[in-house]
Design an enzyme around this catalytic site. Structure first.
Site, PDB file in Angstrom:
ATOM      1  N   THR A   1      24.710  16.650  32.579  1.00 26.99           N
ATOM      2  CA  THR A   1      23.633  16.217  33.471  1.00 26.99           C
ATOM      3  C   THR A   1      22.359  17.064  33.308  1.00 26.99           C
ATOM      4  O   THR A   1      21.428  16.924  34.106  1.00 26.99           O
ATOM      5  CB  THR A   1      24.135  16.311  34.930  1.00 26.99           C
ATOM      6  OG1 THR A   1      24.877  17.532  35.080  1.00 26.99           O
ATOM      7  CG2 THR A   1      25.034  15.137  35.283  1.00 26.99           C
TER       8      THR A   1
ATOM      9  N   VAL B   1      35.199  15.758  43.598  1.00 23.48           N
ATOM     10  CA  VAL B   1      35.287  16.972  44.427  1.00 23.48           C
ATOM     11  C   VAL B   1      34.614  16.821  45.791  1.00 23.48           C
ATOM     12  O   VAL B   1      34.860  17.620  46.691  1.00 23.48           O
ATOM     13  CB  VAL B   1      34.715  18.223  43.711  1.00 23.48           C
ATOM     14  CG1 VAL B   1      35.573  18.610  42.520  1.00 23.48           C
ATOM     15  CG2 VAL B   1      33.252  18.047  43.320  1.00 23.48           C
TER      16      VAL B   1
ATOM     17  N   TYR C   1      19.943  24.124  43.087  1.00 23.74           N
ATOM     18  CA  TYR C   1      21.038  24.630  42.241  1.00 23.74           C
ATOM     19  C   TYR C   1      21.269  26.097  42.560  1.00 23.74           C
ATOM     20  O   TYR C   1      22.412  26.529  42.752  1.00 23.74           O
ATOM     21  CB  TYR C   1      20.691  24.436  40.765  1.00 23.74           C
ATOM     22  CG  TYR C   1      21.818  24.747  39.793  1.00 23.74           C
ATOM     23  CD1 TYR C   1      22.851  23.840  39.573  1.00 23.74           C
ATOM     24  CD2 TYR C   1      21.844  25.951  39.077  1.00 23.74           C
ATOM     25  CE1 TYR C   1      23.876  24.113  38.672  1.00 23.74           C
ATOM     26  CE2 TYR C   1      22.859  26.231  38.174  1.00 23.74           C
ATOM     27  CZ  TYR C   1      23.875  25.310  37.974  1.00 23.74           C
ATOM     28  OH  TYR C   1      24.889  25.596  37.079  1.00 23.74           O
TER      29      TYR C   1
ATOM     30  N   ASP D   1      38.831  15.201  37.289  1.00 30.51           N
ATOM     31  CA  ASP D   1      37.419  14.893  37.010  1.00 30.51           C
ATOM     32  C   ASP D   1      37.159  13.475  37.514  1.00 30.51           C
ATOM     33  O   ASP D   1      38.105  12.739  37.839  1.00 30.51           O
ATOM     34  CB  ASP D   1      37.143  14.989  35.483  1.00 30.51           C
ATOM     35  CG  ASP D   1      35.684  15.305  35.151  1.00 30.51           C
ATOM     36  OD1 ASP D   1      34.824  14.452  35.420  1.00 30.51           O
ATOM     37  OD2 ASP D   1      35.412  16.403  34.655  1.00 30.51           O
TER      38      ASP D   1
ATOM     39  N   LYS E   1      24.702  27.466  44.149  1.00 30.45           N
ATOM     40  CA  LYS E   1      25.497  28.465  43.421  1.00 30.45           C
ATOM     41  C   LYS E   1      25.522  29.798  44.180  1.00 30.45           C
ATOM     42  O   LYS E   1      26.507  30.540  44.109  1.00 30.45           O
ATOM     43  CB  LYS E   1      24.950  28.657  42.006  1.00 30.45           C
ATOM     44  CG  LYS E   1      25.146  27.423  41.102  1.00 30.45           C
ATOM     45  CD  LYS E   1      26.618  27.091  40.928  1.00 30.45           C
ATOM     46  CE  LYS E   1      26.871  26.017  39.885  1.00 30.45           C
ATOM     47  NZ  LYS E   1      28.303  25.672  39.735  1.00 30.45           N
TER      48      LYS E   1
HETATM   49  N1  LIG Z   1      26.308  24.776  31.046  1.00 30.64           N
HETATM   50  C1  LIG Z   1      25.689  25.800  31.590  1.00 30.64           C
HETATM   51  O1  LIG Z   1      24.677  26.303  31.051  1.00 30.64           O
HETATM   52  C2  LIG Z   1      26.189  26.412  32.876  1.00 30.64           C
HETATM   53  C3  LIG Z   1      25.715  27.682  33.239  1.00 30.64           C
HETATM   54  C4  LIG Z   1      26.167  28.256  34.414  1.00 30.64           C
HETATM   55  C5  LIG Z   1      27.075  27.600  35.215  1.00 30.64           C
HETATM   56  N2  LIG Z   1      27.534  26.362  34.846  1.00 30.64           N
HETATM   57  C6  LIG Z   1      28.501  25.748  35.739  1.00 30.64           C
HETATM   58  O2  LIG Z   1      29.741  25.620  35.049  1.00 30.64           O
HETATM   59  C7  LIG Z   1      30.466  24.480  35.521  1.00 30.64           C
HETATM   60  C8  LIG Z   1      30.881  23.609  34.339  1.00 30.64           C
HETATM   61  O3  LIG Z   1      29.725  23.160  33.665  1.00 30.64           O
HETATM   62  P1  LIG Z   1      29.730  22.609  32.148  1.00 30.64           P
HETATM   63  O4  LIG Z   1      28.676  23.323  31.420  1.00 30.64           O
HETATM   64  O5  LIG Z   1      31.110  22.591  31.617  1.00 30.64           O
HETATM   65  O6  LIG Z   1      29.164  21.128  32.426  1.00 30.64           O
HETATM   66  P2  LIG Z   1      29.672  19.664  32.013  1.00 30.64           P
HETATM   67  O7  LIG Z   1      28.634  18.727  32.481  1.00 30.64           O
HETATM   68  O8  LIG Z   1      30.056  19.659  30.568  1.00 30.64           O
HETATM   69  O9  LIG Z   1      31.020  19.508  32.864  1.00 30.64           O
HETATM   70  C9  LIG Z   1      30.994  19.324  34.253  1.00 30.64           C
HETATM   71  C10 LIG Z   1      32.132  18.395  34.620  1.00 30.64           C
HETATM   72  O10 LIG Z   1      32.120  18.225  36.054  1.00 30.64           O
HETATM   73  C11 LIG Z   1      32.384  16.862  36.323  1.00 30.64           C
HETATM   74  N3  LIG Z   1      31.888  16.474  37.635  1.00 30.64           N
HETATM   75  C12 LIG Z   1      30.603  16.307  38.021  1.00 30.64           C
HETATM   76  N4  LIG Z   1      30.547  15.878  39.292  1.00 30.64           N
HETATM   77  C13 LIG Z   1      31.833  15.775  39.720  1.00 30.64           C
HETATM   78  C14 LIG Z   1      32.437  15.385  40.943  1.00 30.64           C
HETATM   79  N5  LIG Z   1      31.710  14.972  41.999  1.00 30.64           N
HETATM   80  N6  LIG Z   1      33.786  15.414  41.034  1.00 30.64           N
HETATM   81  C15 LIG Z   1      34.541  15.794  39.976  1.00 30.64           C
HETATM   82  N7  LIG Z   1      34.026  16.155  38.788  1.00 30.64           N
HETATM   83  C16 LIG Z   1      32.693  16.142  38.663  1.00 30.64           C
HETATM   84  C17 LIG Z   1      31.682  16.114  35.184  1.00 30.64           C
HETATM   85  O11 LIG Z   1      32.179  14.787  35.060  1.00 30.64           O
HETATM   86  C18 LIG Z   1      31.967  16.997  33.993  1.00 30.64           C
HETATM   87  O12 LIG Z   1      33.155  16.620  33.324  1.00 30.64           O
HETATM   88  C19 LIG Z   1      29.541  23.799  36.521  1.00 30.64           C
HETATM   89  O13 LIG Z   1      29.889  24.187  37.831  1.00 30.64           O
HETATM   90  C20 LIG Z   1      28.175  24.343  36.156  1.00 30.64           C
HETATM   91  O14 LIG Z   1      27.268  24.296  37.242  1.00 30.64           O
HETATM   92  C21 LIG Z   1      27.092  25.767  33.703  1.00 30.64           C
END
Ligand SMILES: NC(=O)c1ccc[n+]([C@@H]2O[C@H](COP(=O)([O-])OP(=O)(O)OC[C@H]3O[C@@H](n4cnc5c(N)ncnc54)[C@H](O)[C@@H]3O)[C@@H](O)[C@H]2O)c1
Length: 246
Positions: free
Chosen positions: A189, A60, A151, A36, A155
């Protein structure tokens, strides 16, 4: 133990679904490399998980970070069996025509996933096997009112890049699948989707009538990562309480 002796990299592991996945994978016997940009949280989580977990900083979007991560994982553990491409930034921006949001989405959520596959696939080929799970979203399958189109586009790119990689590397015994979470706890975010009134409307649109739990996504990741899914590649798995079935 469904991941005994496997080495797994999880991106975005300091929070949310990445953290839940790292936890579950370690409990299932994997050596997990949590990565991360949030170093303090990731390091603390790795310590909490125990000896099967290690943290390494990885942005990433940085090819250099990916090269370092792969080299250090190989030197510490000898191989990479699983990559969970989970890191991401939210697209629930109130200005749905903002150009910077489009660029950020493409850079982190789409390009970041490509760079991850690009970094590990040659090593998985050499080893003769591998499993990659790319985290897309229901937003990779359908548009939503409160989500920036960048987004959805990013995705959607993850969904189709997954299918391309799955056919290109199937003969190398590398499986590539995508997981599509629905309404989950808000991302760090999140803007619009963290608003209680917006969330209430979003939950109303979920057939099961509730948001998902991070562990419910972690279990889908576990199945696809493990040998239980040995003949499954190129599929998309919604974990969404029925949202895309409507
Ligand atoms: N929360 C939702 O409702 C939801 C729904 C569908 C998909 N998602 C997807 O699931 C995944 C995880 O989301 P989450 O809900 O756990 O969110 P979150 O914000 O809790 O976790 C995301 C993590 O990614 C890290 N991150 C962001 N940019 C980065 C980078 N450039 N390099 C390395 N790390 C980075 C952040 O620091 C964070 O720890 C994401 O890809 C998100 O798009 C989330």
């Amino acid at each position: 133990m469904r991941l005994m002796n496997k080495v797994a990299i999880v991106t975005g592991a300091s929070s949310g679904m990445g953290a839940a996945t790292a936890n579950l994978f370690a409990a299932e016997g994997a050596k997990v490399v949590l990565t991360d940009i949030l170093e303090a949280e990731g390091t603390a989580l790795a310590v909490e998980i125990g000896e099967n977990a290690h943290f390494q900083r990885l942005d990433v979007t940085s090819e250099e970070d990916w090269e370092t991560l792969v080299a250090e994982t190989l030197s510490a553990f000898g191989r990479i069996d699983v990559l969970i491409n989970n890191a991401g930034v939210s697209g629930s921006h109130p200005d749905v025509l903002n150009t910077d949001t489009w660029d950020e989405q493409m850079n982190v959520n789409a390009r970041g996933v490509f760079l991850g596959m690009r970094a590990v696939i040659p090593k998985m080929k050499e080893a003769g096997s591998g499993s990659i799970v790319n985290i897309s979203s229901i937003s990779g399958l359908t548009g939503q009112k409160f989500v920036h189109m960048g987004y959805n586009a990013a995705k959607g790119a993850v969904r189709l890049a997954t299918k391309a990689a799955s056919v290109q590397f199937a003969r190398d015994n590398i499986r590539v699948n995508s997981v599509h979470p629905g309404l989950m706890p808000a991302m760090r975010t999140s803007m619009m989707s963290a608003d209680p009134e917006v969330r209430r409307k979003m939950i109303n649109a979920v057939p099961m009538g509730r948001e998902g739990r991070v562990e419910e996504v972690a279990h889908a990741n576990l199945f696809l990562a493990s040998d239980d899914a040995s003949y499954i590649t190129g599929i998309e798995v919604p974990v969404d309480g029925g949202f895309v079935a409507q």
